[in-house]
Design a protein around this motif. Structure first.
Motif, PDB file in Angstrom:
ATOM      1  N   LEU A 120       0.808  -1.215   0.000  1.00  0.00           N
ATOM      2  CA  LEU A 120       0.000   0.000   0.000  1.00  0.00           C
ATOM      3  C   LEU A 120       0.842   1.266   0.000  1.00  0.00           C
ATOM      4  CD1 LEU A 120      -3.315   0.566   1.801  1.00  0.00           C
ATOM      5  CD2 LEU A 120      -1.570   2.342   1.935  1.00  0.00           C
ATOM      6  N   GLY A 121       0.466   2.199  -0.887  1.00  0.00           N
ATOM      7  CA  GLY A 121       1.040   3.531  -0.864  1.00  0.00           C
ATOM      8  C   GLY A 121       1.940   3.836  -2.044  1.00  0.00           C
ATOM      9  N   THR A 122       1.859   5.071  -2.521  1.00  0.00           N
ATOM     10  CA  THR A 122       2.711   5.488  -3.637  1.00  0.00           C
ATOM     11  C   THR A 122       4.158   5.679  -3.215  1.00  0.00           C
ATOM     12  OG1 THR A 122       0.848   6.482  -4.826  1.00  0.00           O
ATOM     13  CG2 THR A 122       3.052   7.223  -5.423  1.00  0.00           C
ATOM     14  N   PRO A 123       4.456   6.549  -2.220  1.00  0.00           N
ATOM     15  CA  PRO A 123       5.870   6.742  -1.857  1.00  0.00           C
ATOM     16  C   PRO A 123       6.506   5.479  -1.300  1.00  0.00           C
ATOM     17  CG  PRO A 123       4.431   7.843  -0.266  1.00  0.00           C
ATOM     18  CD  PRO A 123       3.567   7.415  -1.414  1.00  0.00           C
ATOM     19  N   THR A 124       5.727   4.680  -0.600  1.00  0.00           N
ATOM     20  CA  THR A 124       6.271   3.456  -0.026  1.00  0.00           C
ATOM     21  C   THR A 124       6.615   2.443  -1.117  1.00  0.00           C
ATOM     22  OG1 THR A 124       3.950   2.847   0.343  1.00  0.00           O
ATOM     23  CG2 THR A 124       5.182   3.659   2.229  1.00  0.00           C
ATOM     24  N   THR A 125       5.710   2.252  -2.053  1.00  0.00           N
ATOM     25  CA  THR A 125       5.971   1.299  -3.130  1.00  0.00           C
ATOM     26  C   THR A 125       7.088   1.777  -4.045  1.00  0.00           C
ATOM     27  OG1 THR A 125       3.646   0.622  -3.048  1.00  0.00           O
ATOM     28  CG2 THR A 125       4.909  -0.028  -4.983  1.00  0.00           C
ATOM     29  N   MET A 126       7.134   3.082  -4.300  1.00  0.00           N
ATOM     30  CA  MET A 126       8.216   3.615  -5.130  1.00  0.00           C
ATOM     31  C   MET A 126       9.577   3.370  -4.498  1.00  0.00           C
ATOM     32  SD  MET A 126       7.062   4.689  -7.971  1.00  0.00           S
ATOM     33  CE  MET A 126       8.608   5.412  -8.526  1.00  0.00           C
ATOM     34  N   ALA A 146      -0.585   5.149  -8.593  1.00  0.00           N
ATOM     35  CA  ALA A 146       0.417   5.902  -9.341  1.00  0.00           C
ATOM     36  C   ALA A 146       0.491   5.360 -10.766  1.00  0.00           C
ATOM     37  CB  ALA A 146       1.777   5.809  -8.666  1.00  0.00           C
ATOM     38  N   THR A 147       0.481   6.235 -11.731  1.00  0.00           N
ATOM     39  CA  THR A 147       0.466   5.827 -13.130  1.00  0.00           C
ATOM     40  C   THR A 147       1.661   4.948 -13.475  1.00  0.00           C
ATOM     41  OG1 THR A 147      -0.669   7.892 -13.633  1.00  0.00           O
ATOM     42  CG2 THR A 147       0.275   6.700 -15.491  1.00  0.00           C
ATOM     43  N   VAL A 148       2.789   5.188 -12.816  1.00  0.00           N
ATOM     44  CA  VAL A 148       4.005   4.434 -13.106  1.00  0.00           C
ATOM     45  C   VAL A 148       3.855   2.960 -12.759  1.00  0.00           C
ATOM     46  CG1 VAL A 148       5.089   4.821 -10.842  1.00  0.00           C
ATOM     47  CG2 VAL A 148       6.528   4.525 -12.873  1.00  0.00           C
ATOM     48  N   PHE A 149       2.900   2.610 -11.890  1.00  0.00           N
ATOM     49  CA  PHE A 149       2.754   1.213 -11.490  1.00  0.00           C
ATOM     50  C   PHE A 149       2.194   0.345 -12.622  1.00  0.00           C
ATOM     51  CE2 PHE A 149       2.208   2.871  -6.905  1.00  0.00           C
ATOM     52  CZ  PHE A 149       3.584   2.986  -6.783  1.00  0.00           C
ATOM     53  N   GLN A 162      -6.161  -0.722  -8.904  1.00  0.00           N
ATOM     54  CA  GLN A 162      -7.198   0.274  -9.145  1.00  0.00           C
ATOM     55  C   GLN A 162      -6.845   1.127 -10.364  1.00  0.00           C
ATOM     56  OE1 GLN A 162      -5.750   1.457  -5.349  1.00  0.00           O
ATOM     57  NE2 GLN A 162      -5.937   3.617  -5.870  1.00  0.00           N
ATOM     58  N   PRO A 163      -7.799   1.922 -10.865  1.00  0.00           N
ATOM     59  CA  PRO A 163      -7.462   2.847 -11.952  1.00  0.00           C
ATOM     60  C   PRO A 163      -6.326   3.770 -11.526  1.00  0.00           C
ATOM     61  CG  PRO A 163      -9.835   2.719 -11.675  1.00  0.00           C
ATOM     62  CD  PRO A 163      -9.228   1.992 -10.511  1.00  0.00           C
ATOM     63  N   SER A 164      -5.483   4.150 -12.454  1.00  0.00           N
ATOM     64  CA  SER A 164      -4.376   5.035 -12.108  1.00  0.00           C
ATOM     65  C   SER A 164      -4.916   6.371 -11.619  1.00  0.00           C
ATOM     66  CB  SER A 164      -3.463   5.257 -13.317  1.00  0.00           C
ATOM     67  OG  SER A 164      -4.066   6.152 -14.232  1.00  0.00           O
ATOM     68  N   TYR A 165      -4.132   7.029 -10.778  1.00  0.00           N
ATOM     69  CA  TYR A 165      -4.566   8.322 -10.245  1.00  0.00           C
ATOM     70  C   TYR A 165      -4.814   9.324 -11.358  1.00  0.00           C
ATOM     71  CZ  TYR A 165      -3.138   6.510  -5.698  1.00  0.00           C
ATOM     72  OH  TYR A 165      -3.014   5.750  -4.562  1.00  0.00           O
ATOM     73  N   GLN A 166      -3.959   9.310 -12.368  1.00  0.00           N
ATOM     74  CA  GLN A 166      -4.169  10.252 -13.469  1.00  0.00           C
ATOM     75  C   GLN A 166      -5.456   9.943 -14.214  1.00  0.00           C
ATOM     76  OE1 GLN A 166      -0.831  11.212 -16.037  1.00  0.00           O
ATOM     77  NE2 GLN A 166       0.626  10.855 -14.384  1.00  0.00           N
ATOM     78  N   SER A 167      -5.766   8.656 -14.360  1.00  0.00           N
ATOM     79  CA  SER A 167      -7.024   8.286 -15.011  1.00  0.00           C
ATOM     80  C   SER A 167      -8.211   8.803 -14.209  1.00  0.00           C
ATOM     81  CB  SER A 167      -7.130   6.768 -15.152  1.00  0.00           C
ATOM     82  OG  SER A 167      -6.135   6.267 -16.006  1.00  0.00           O
ATOM     83  N   GLU A 168      -8.170   8.573 -12.897  1.00  0.00           N
ATOM     84  CA  GLU A 168      -9.278   9.010 -12.042  1.00  0.00           C
ATOM     85  C   GLU A 168      -9.426  10.523 -12.037  1.00  0.00           C
ATOM     86  OE1 GLU A 168     -10.620   9.184  -7.348  1.00  0.00           O
ATOM     87  OE2 GLU A 168      -9.128   7.689  -7.956  1.00  0.00           O
ATOM     88  N   THR A 169      -8.327  11.218 -11.845  1.00  0.00           N
ATOM     89  CA  THR A 169      -8.455  12.669 -11.687  1.00  0.00           C
ATOM     90  C   THR A 169      -8.720  13.382 -13.011  1.00  0.00           C
ATOM     91  OG1 THR A 169      -6.020  12.914 -11.709  1.00  0.00           O
ATOM     92  CG2 THR A 169      -7.100  12.692  -9.567  1.00  0.00           C
ATOM     93  N   ARG A 170      -8.412  12.731 -14.129  1.00  0.00           N
ATOM     94  CA  ARG A 170      -8.846  13.282 -15.421  1.00  0.00           C
ATOM     95  C   ARG A 170     -10.369  13.285 -15.508  1.00  0.00           C
ATOM     96  NH1 ARG A 170      -4.734  10.041 -19.468  1.00  0.00           N
ATOM     97  NH2 ARG A 170      -2.828  11.132 -18.864  1.00  0.00           N
TER      98      ARG A 170
END
Length: 415
Positions: A120-126, A146-149, A162-170
């Protein structure tokens, strides 16, 4: 049998095993496929590794991994996956990247799990994604958007859920552009990759209306509150508030906006739509008319009262998680993710090598999960590591989320 397979079997079972001549090798002319194992798999068990924030600023999300543990126990009680029991080893990383690194290395190098699941988590997984890919360990259904995932070229051993954050926020950006073309927008986001990904998607969705963003305020996940940030956003003169905060801070933002008498059109990130973990602490009346997007069924929605998938979910909750709030969207998330992994493991059959786990994760073809919306299913390929790409807008009516409009494509441009 290869030495590393014997070591994996011994580590998994904790006892010395007698290795029989020809074990796990199909006899000439046999109709059975050859059994193949990498570390973490054996005739009797499959080791799955996970890191989750049982403590720290995202501790409310720890229920996701607890749900997954309960789901895997249910599967084990039913006989396991292809006769093998799932050993789910989940460690607390407190949503702290250094801790994630430590725990992930332990899971791979000491525990020797077959794969990592739903970290779980963007900064943690990165903080671990390069290491995991260098070790060629499947990192499946990451619990972050995160889209990079989903970048199959850069990280072929990783896959989001889940859908990428960029997909959702678009989706939010497009909705605001079409419905509030002249509305002034204020945005709250975390000062990390999670926040930056969300901002990019929002502005891409806004297109020519991106100039309507009059205020962007970030917060640190280590901060105790975001009260001062909310005051700044109100005094920007914005009539639209885009709340991209994680659970604890999202609740604070909803409550603070009400306290200071700010009543904008309120967009809430899908990660923070939990009624029990976010909206109730913020005050349900304060959350009325908030808009978000989802790809999962809301157990409290009367539309699903006769739905077979909800019935299976409710039975699971009653038997394996009694006392927990089944309306908590984090519980629904964990249930969906665990069900998706079991589907992949079933497809692996007796080839439980890491390479085959990844091949099967890349071969989902319209897989349906109990708690996904009916027109949403999991589809992947070697060049598509985004299993879910559709969401639907919904508005909070003071008690439940009410869907409106039609299903919306995630609008992610794949490369």
């Amino acid at each position: 049998m290869p030495r590393h397979a014997r070591e994996a079997r011994s580590a998994c079972l904790g006892v010395a095993l007698t290795i029989l001549t020809g074990l796990a090798v199909a006899a000439p002319g046999s109709a059975h496929e050859e059994k193949r194992y990498d570390p973490g798999a054996s005739d009797t068990a499959i080791k799955i590794g996970n890191t989750a924030p049982y403590s720290g600023p995202l501790s409310s999300n720890g229920i996701i991994a607890r749900t997954e543990a309960a789901y895997f126990k249910m599967i084990n009680d039913q006989g396991g996956v292809n006769g093998r029991k799932i050993e789910f080893i989940s460690y607390d990383d407190a949503y702290s990247p250094p801790k994630t690194v430590e725990q992930t290395r332990k899971l791979i190098e000491i525990v020797e799990v077959l794969l990592l699941f739903n970290q779980l988590g963007t900064p943690t997984t990165m903080s671990v994604i390069k290491y995991v890919n260098a070790r060629k360990v499947p990192q499946l259904f990451i619990a972050a958007g995160a889209t990079v995932f989903g970048d199959h070229r850069a990280y072929p051993w990783s896959m989001g859920f889940q859908p990428s954050y960029q997909s959702e926020t678009r989706i939010y950006g497009k909705y605001l552009r079409e419905n509030y073309p002249d509305g002034k927008i204020a945005v709250l986001s975390s000062n990390d990759d999670f926040g930056r990904d969300n901002i990019k998607g929002l502005k891409d969705g806004l297109g020519d209306a991106a100039g309507n963003v009059v205020a962007e305020v970030t917060y640190e996940t280590s901060a105790p509150t975001i009260d001062s940030e909310l005051v700044k956003l109100k005094f920007s003169g914005a009539s639209i508030f885009v709340n991209f905060a994680s659970a604890k801070f999202a609740a604070q933002a909803i409550k603070k906006a009400a306290e200071i008498g700010w009543k904008p059109v309120h967009i809430l990130h899908g990660n923070s739509q939990s009624i029990s973990a976010v909206l109730k602490p913020a005050g349900l009346e304060n959350a009325r008319d908030i808009i978000t997007a989802s790809y999962s069924k809301d157990p409290a929605d009367a539309a699903w009262k006769d739905d077979p998938g909800l019935k299976r979910f409710s039975d699971f909750m009653a038997e394996h998680m009694p006392g927990e709030d089944q309306d908590n969207s984090y519980v629904v998330y964990g249930y969906n993710a665990a069900q998706a992994l079991v589907e992949v493991l079933k497809q692996c059959k007796d080839d439980l090598t890491r390479a085959n786990v990844m091949r099967q994760a890349e071969a989902l073809n319209g897989a349906h999960l109990d708690m996904l919306l009916p027109d949403i299913a999991l589809t992947t390929s070697p060049s598509d590591h985004y299993p879910i790409e559709r969401m639907q807008l919904q508005k909070f009516d003071g008690r439940n989320w009410a869907r409106f409009g039609t299903g919306v494509e995630g609008m992610l441009d794949k490369k």
